[in-house]
Design an enzyme around this catalytic site. Structure first.
Site, PDB file in Angstrom:
ATOM      1  N   THR A  29      -1.083   6.323   2.944  1.00 13.04           N
ATOM      2  CA  THR A  29      -0.969   7.567   2.194  1.00 13.04           C
ATOM      3  C   THR A  29      -1.801   7.469   0.927  1.00 13.04           C
ATOM      4  O   THR A  29      -1.902   6.401   0.334  1.00 13.04           O
ATOM      5  CB  THR A  29       0.509   7.809   1.833  1.00 13.04           C
ATOM      6  OG1 THR A  29       1.267   7.848   3.047  1.00 13.04           O
ATOM      7  CG2 THR A  29       0.701   9.115   1.078  1.00 13.04           C
ATOM      8  N   GLY A  30      -2.405   8.586   0.507  1.00 15.19           N
ATOM      9  CA  GLY A  30      -3.144   8.595  -0.757  1.00 15.19           C
ATOM     10  C   GLY A  30      -4.587   8.995  -0.578  1.00 15.19           C
ATOM     11  O   GLY A  30      -5.089   9.142   0.542  1.00 15.19           O
ATOM     12  N   THR A  32      -7.561   7.489  -1.254  1.00  9.43           N
ATOM     13  CA  THR A  32      -8.538   6.569  -0.663  1.00  9.43           C
ATOM     14  C   THR A  32      -8.302   6.433   0.837  1.00  9.43           C
ATOM     15  O   THR A  32      -9.246   6.468   1.636  1.00  9.43           O
ATOM     16  CB  THR A  32      -8.466   5.180  -1.332  1.00  9.43           C
ATOM     17  OG1 THR A  32      -8.547   5.352  -2.750  1.00  9.43           O
ATOM     18  CG2 THR A  32      -9.604   4.292  -0.878  1.00  9.43           C
ATOM     19  N   ASP A  89      -1.706   1.041  -6.081  1.00 11.86           N
ATOM     20  CA  ASP A  89      -1.835   1.475  -7.472  1.00 11.86           C
ATOM     21  C   ASP A  89      -2.208   0.309  -8.381  1.00 11.86           C
ATOM     22  O   ASP A  89      -2.846   0.502  -9.412  1.00 11.86           O
ATOM     23  CB  ASP A  89      -0.526   2.119  -7.930  1.00 11.86           C
ATOM     24  CG  ASP A  89      -0.184   3.339  -7.069  1.00 11.86           C
ATOM     25  OD1 ASP A  89      -0.974   4.297  -7.085  1.00 11.86           O
ATOM     26  OD2 ASP A  89       0.841   3.318  -6.368  1.00 11.86           O
ATOM     27  N   GLU A 108       5.608   3.178   3.937  1.00 14.05           N
ATOM     28  CA  GLU A 108       4.417   2.337   3.892  1.00 14.05           C
ATOM     29  C   GLU A 108       4.768   0.864   4.067  1.00 14.05           C
ATOM     30  O   GLU A 108       4.098   0.134   4.808  1.00 14.05           O
ATOM     31  CB  GLU A 108       3.686   2.537   2.553  1.00 14.05           C
ATOM     32  CG  GLU A 108       2.999   3.878   2.426  1.00 14.05           C
ATOM     33  CD  GLU A 108       2.467   4.145   1.034  1.00 14.05           C
ATOM     34  OE1 GLU A 108       1.596   5.022   0.901  1.00 14.05           O
ATOM     35  OE2 GLU A 108       2.929   3.500   0.065  1.00 14.05           O
TER      36      GLU A 108
END
Length: 232
Positions: A29-30, A32, A89, A108
């Protein structure tokens, strides 16, 4: 496209290039990882790879996979995960991570920990000497337990705050229907111990410390007018 977006795109592409035919892929997820999902879809559409199925870690990953034509499966149906691709992060020199900026760290962690190879895709701004330097530790909590969990975290020396929604009145709600408490610790000297301690607080589902899970970190860095991908 900003230099940081270009970095994210190139790192995502580098991770997608490692996906092989006949594999089950954990889809993180996210921003990138979104590029990685896009490029996996392009490789499938071009016939470069075949018989690839994804296991998404969030509603966002599910939507992106469908958009880019990646067939999906579940942990109930799949007997393995060959490779998982996900962002982070923060990344420390021991490849330990803080994840959960997108409030998807519980799913995740399940998928990434099960993968035979877990590849983390980041840009060089995410590298830190010590976890907790720039990012708070997200803790997913069942709604009824938020107040006692925050009290317990304070006793551990943490400064907890309930994550509030953006463009939404009230707190962030995870895909599991829970809340997220972000915690500032002055110093995380033993991430493995803190990960277990937080998860042992009644009412905590999971936290964003990923210790000993990552196999390979792909780091994007802008040098002049080029993007360099480094491996950790």
């Amino acid at each position: 496209m900003t230099p940081q977006d270009l970095m994210k795109q190139e790192v995502g592409k580098a991770a997608a290039a490692r996906v092989q035919s006949n594999s089950i892929v954990g889809l993180g997820t996210g921003s990138t990882t979104a590029f990685a999902i896009e490029f996996i879809g392009k490789r499938l559409a071009a016939g470069e790879i075949t018989n690839v199925k994804g296991i998404p870690t969030s509603f966002q990953a599910t939507v992106l996979a469908k958009q880019h034509g990646i067939p999906l499966t579940t942990l109930d149906e799949a007997d393995r995960i060959d490779i998982a691709i996900d962002g982070a992060d923060e990344v420390d020199p021991h490849k330990n991570l803080i994840k959960g900026g997108g409030a998807a760290h519980t799913q995740e962690k399940v998928v990434d920990a099960l993968a035979n190879q877990f590849i983390v895709v980041v840009d060089n701004t995410k590298l830190v000497d010590k976890l907790g330097s720039t990012f708070l530790v997200p803790v997913e909590v069942i709604p009824m337990a938020v107040t006692p969990v925050m009290r317990a975290i304070e006793k551990l020396g943490g400064k907890p705050q309930l994550r509030m929604g953006v463009k939404k009145a009230g707190p962030v709600v995870t895909d599991q229907g829970n809340l997220v408490v972000d915690v500032k610790f002055d110093s995380i000297d033993n991430p493995a111990e803190l990960e277990k301690t937080l998860n042992n607080i009644p009412g905590v589902l999971e936290n964003g410390l990923f210790v000993g899970v990552a196999d390979l970190i792909l780091v994007g860095e802008v040098q002049g007018d080029k993007v360099i991908i480094k491996e950790m």
